[in-house]
Design an enzyme around this catalytic site. Structure first.
Site, short mmCIF file in Angstrom:
data_model
loop_
_atom_site.label_atom_id
_atom_site.label_comp_id
_atom_site.label_asym_id
_atom_site.label_seq_id
_atom_site.Cartn_x
_atom_site.Cartn_y
_atom_site.Cartn_z
N HIS A 1 -8.17 2.52 -6.65
CA HIS A 1 -7.81 3.38 -6.00
C HIS A 1 -6.55 2.82 -5.84
CE1 HIS A 1 -5.93 5.26 -2.09
NE2 HIS A 1 -6.93 5.71 -2.18
N GLU B 1 -4.81 6.85 -9.54
CA GLU B 1 -6.22 6.57 -9.66
C GLU B 1 -7.24 7.06 -10.57
OE1 GLU B 1 -7.53 7.15 -4.89
OE2 GLU B 1 -5.93 6.97 -4.49
C1 BG6 Z 1 -7.08 8.63 -1.97
C2 BG6 Z 1 -7.74 10.37 -1.05
O1 BG6 Z 1 -8.09 8.70 -2.40
O2 BG6 Z 1 -7.03 8.15 -0.58
C3 BG6 Z 1 -6.58 10.69 0.16
O3 BG6 Z 1 -7.50 11.67 -1.91
C4 BG6 Z 1 -6.53 9.26 1.03
O4 BG6 Z 1 -7.13 11.73 0.81
C5 BG6 Z 1 -6.09 8.18 0.30
O5 BG6 Z 1 -5.97 9.81 2.22
C6 BG6 Z 1 -6.13 7.17 1.62
O6 BG6 Z 1 -7.66 6.97 1.94
P1 BG6 Z 1 -8.19 5.81 3.08
O7 BG6 Z 1 -9.25 5.70 3.36
O8 BG6 Z 1 -7.68 4.32 2.32
O9 BG6 Z 1 -6.94 5.73 4.53
#
Ligand code: BG6
Length: 279
Positions: free
Chosen positions: A147, A251
């Site tokens: 990510h 990502e």
């Molecule tokens: C992304 C998702 O990968 O991560 C989003 O597609 C999400 O929907 C984002 O808001 C952040 O996620 P988190 O759990 O780290 O706040």
């Protein structure tokens, strides 16, 4: 290479090479920093990020595993790998001057017989490879994702290239399936899309930093593009209200229809190579 106290007193490894510097926290095996000498940081890290045991770091490269998002029946988002404490196995210097950090996630109650290894190569570029092995006696179905938060100078001057013609699931519309028509995705509001069946590389063109970032990948059929924009940025406690202007997530992983079914005795490798050049 030694483990030192990073932010919040959390254990961290700092790596220096002739071309670059990097930082990796054992919390989530999160690479929080990669910077080539003479360039702005490649990875974005929120100034508001928590650095607390059991909480994900907001920025860098959180590892999403074994599920992406929050499927029904799960109490947490994006799996548990990003909030576990990983072990540093070794740090080795290669003959070409690059440095490889090898981390592993100790087998846990949830993952009996499914060891995870992570290899981060720091050099002229940054390479991250997640290896999942199935030593259990049954198939293992999972999702994964690196990510990655990238630093950009101004989101209004950014375009993401390489996804034209690819189908995506729009997370802002209950994962409705759409097709990307644009050759260059631009940002004028929140974007949260899971592109599927796309093994191809993606470029982030950043006119304000005069930099193009190339995201190359292997073992990945999904690419997620995310920018929270104004309202969501304000709603996130661990993200600055204005920080959406200076980041974009691209990502690489395998999610939704691209989830992986790993047969007994098999391994799955997910690898990304991040490089940059002036533009
Ligand atoms: C992304 C998702 O990968 O991560 C989003 O597609 C999400 O929907 C984002 O808001 C952040 O996620 P988190 O759990 O780290 O706040």
């Amino acid at each position: 290479m030694e483990i030192i106290n990073g932010r919040g007193g959390l254990p961290m490894v700092r790596i220096e090479t002739p071309w670059s510097a990097a930082e990796i926290y054992l919390l989530g095996a999160s690479v929080t920093h990669f910077q080539k000498h003479g360039e702005p940081p490649l990875l974005f890290l929120s100034e508001k990020s928590r650095f607390e045991k059991d909480a994900p770091i907001r920025g860098g490269i959180p590892i999403i595993f074994p599920w992406f998002g929050k499927p029904e029946g799960k109490t947490s988002q994006h799996g548990f790998a990003r909030v576990r404490s990983w072990e540093l196995v070794e740090v080795t210097k290669q003959t070409d001057g690059s440095v490889i950090a090898h981390l592993s996630l100790p087998v846990s109650a949830e993952l009996l017989a499914i060891p995870l290894d992570y290899y981060v190569t720091v050099g002229k570029t940054l390479t991250a490879e997640l290896v999942v092995r199935n030593f259990s006696n049954h198939e293992f179905v999972f999702e994964n994702c690196l990510h990655t938060y990238f630093t950009v100078g101004d989101i209004n001057q950014v375009s993401v290239v390489g996804l034209q013609g690819v189908d995506y699931l729009d997370s802002l519309e209950g994962r409705a399936r759409r097709q990307e028509t644009s050759d260059a995705i631009r940002f004028t509001g929140e974007v949260d899309r899971l592109y599927i069946n796309t093994p191809h590389a993606v470029e982030i063109r950043d006119a304000s930093l005069h930099r193009t970032i190339l995201v190359e990948k292997e073992g990945s059929a999904s690419t997620v593009i995310w920018n929270p924009w104004i309202a969501k940025a304000k709603a996130m406690a661990d993200f600055g209200d204005e920080e959406y202007k200076r980041m974009v997530c691209v990502e690489s992983g395998n999610a939704a229809v691209n989830e992986i079914t790993l047969a007994v005795g098999q391994e799955a490798r997910l690898k990304v190579n991040l490089s940059s050049r002036p533009c």
